[in-house]
Design a protein around this motif. Structure first.
Motif, PDB file in Angstrom:
ATOM      1  N   GLU A 142       6.115  -5.624   4.883  1.00  0.00           N
ATOM      2  CA  GLU A 142       7.024  -4.484   4.815  1.00  0.00           C
ATOM      3  C   GLU A 142       8.293  -4.754   5.610  1.00  0.00           C
ATOM      4  OE1 GLU A 142       4.900  -1.084   6.135  1.00  0.00           O
ATOM      5  OE2 GLU A 142       3.568  -0.989   4.390  1.00  0.00           O
ATOM      6  N   SER A 145      10.480  -7.015   3.587  1.00  0.00           N
ATOM      7  CA  SER A 145      11.126  -6.261   2.510  1.00  0.00           C
ATOM      8  C   SER A 145      12.282  -5.436   3.054  1.00  0.00           C
ATOM      9  CB  SER A 145      10.101  -5.352   1.818  1.00  0.00           C
ATOM     10  OG  SER A 145       9.074  -6.108   1.215  1.00  0.00           O
ATOM     11  N   GLU A 148      15.232  -7.742   3.721  1.00  0.00           N
ATOM     12  CA  GLU A 148      15.893  -8.103   2.470  1.00  0.00           C
ATOM     13  C   GLU A 148      16.706  -6.940   1.922  1.00  0.00           C
ATOM     14  OE1 GLU A 148      17.172 -10.127  -0.896  1.00  0.00           O
ATOM     15  OE2 GLU A 148      16.442 -10.775   1.067  1.00  0.00           O
ATOM     16  N   ALA A 149      16.169  -5.711   2.025  1.00  0.00           N
ATOM     17  CA  ALA A 149      16.921  -4.537   1.578  1.00  0.00           C
ATOM     18  C   ALA A 149      18.189  -4.353   2.405  1.00  0.00           C
ATOM     19  CB  ALA A 149      16.044  -3.293   1.668  1.00  0.00           C
TER      20      ALA A 149
END
Length: 278
Positions: A142, A145, A148-149
């Protein structure tokens, strides 16, 4: 006293955060963090016996047991013999040495106090350890992620700005130093203190960083994904923006160009026109 992850960030960057008490422990458990971090960077392949400084009497079926169960047993024995945090910090390297993981993963530190006990029914406690490792791995995914977001959000923000200026350099620095101040940015990017403050305020207006100090002077900023993780701001609601469409590989573009040139050469040949030699 339990030490939260945000307290480690605050200590590493020497920036106190509002609402957080200074870390106070009976023993200096944080003294080993720097050496542990250096060992992770080196990522030297070791035999598991180098990581467990104990004389172990292993059962006869040891080599037939699953690797993960062997790692849990070794970690538990080490924790019962050593009362510091060393057994927990050694566990990521132990997983790598046994071949459970391909790389040393610092997220897999199952700091379970029950390791220091010797339960009668060991089979009943193994699922607890496995669930703990699963939660740690899922939490790390998580976080990746979220990183990366944040990277994609930064790229979209820079692309939309007519004059991004030093915004791109600031956002690149935030990927390695997510907790910062105008003074730190002024020193790192060779800006005036006023210019660094305005740059951070600009990033905050774009929702890429969050001001977490709640004061007018000596402001402290935190990257948006970590500010959400530590509860300084609410998580974004709604469907996240679609990722940018990937550009076609350069080989495909070159292949299309060569095909167009070949078609042009064929058309010129039909017209009796000879292409000039290279």
């Amino acid at each position: 006293m339990e030490i939260d992850e945000i307290d480690i960030f605050s200590r590493e960057y020497d920036l106190p955060l509002p609402g957080r008490r200074p870390i106070a422990t009976l023993y200096n458990e944080l003294s080993g963090l720097e050496s542990w971090r250096d060992e992770l960077r080196q990522a030297r392949q070791q035999h598991w016996r180098e990581l467990i400084p104990l004389s172990l009497d292993l059962p006869g079926d040891w080599s037939d047991r699953p690797l993960l169960l062997r790692a849990l047993e070794l970690g538990a024995r080490y924790a019962r013999a050593e009362r510091s945090s060393a057994p927990w910090l050694a566990f990521p390297a132990l997983l790598g040495a046994l071949g459970v993981t391909r790389n040393v993963l610092p997220c897999l530190v199952p700091a379970d106090k029950a390791w220091r006990l010797a339960p009668r029914d060991r089979a009943a406690i193994v699922p607890r350890y496995l669930k703990s490792l699963t939660r740690l791995a899922e939490d790390a995914l998580e976080q990746l992620s979220a990183i990366e977001a944040s990277r994609q959000a930064a790229a979209r923000a820079i692309a939309a700005e007519r004059r991004p200026g030093a915004l791109g350099t600031l956002l690149a620095r935030l990927m390695i130093a997510p907790l910062t101040t105008p003074r730190e940015i002024a020193h790192a990017l060779d800006l005036t203190l006023s210019g660094a403050g305005k740059l951070l305020a600009r990033a905050a207006a774009l929702d890429l960083v969050v001001e977490v100090s709640a004061r007018q002077s000596w402001r402290v900023y935190l990257a948006r994904d970590l500010a959400t993780r530590y509860g300084f701001v609410a998580a974004r609601r709604g469907r996240p923006p679609a990722p940018a469409a990937s550009t076609p590989p350069i080989d495909d573009a070159l292949a299309r160009f060569d095909a167009e040139i070949a078609a042009l050469d064929a058309q010129l040949a039909r017209l009796g026109v000879t292409a000039p030699a290279d």
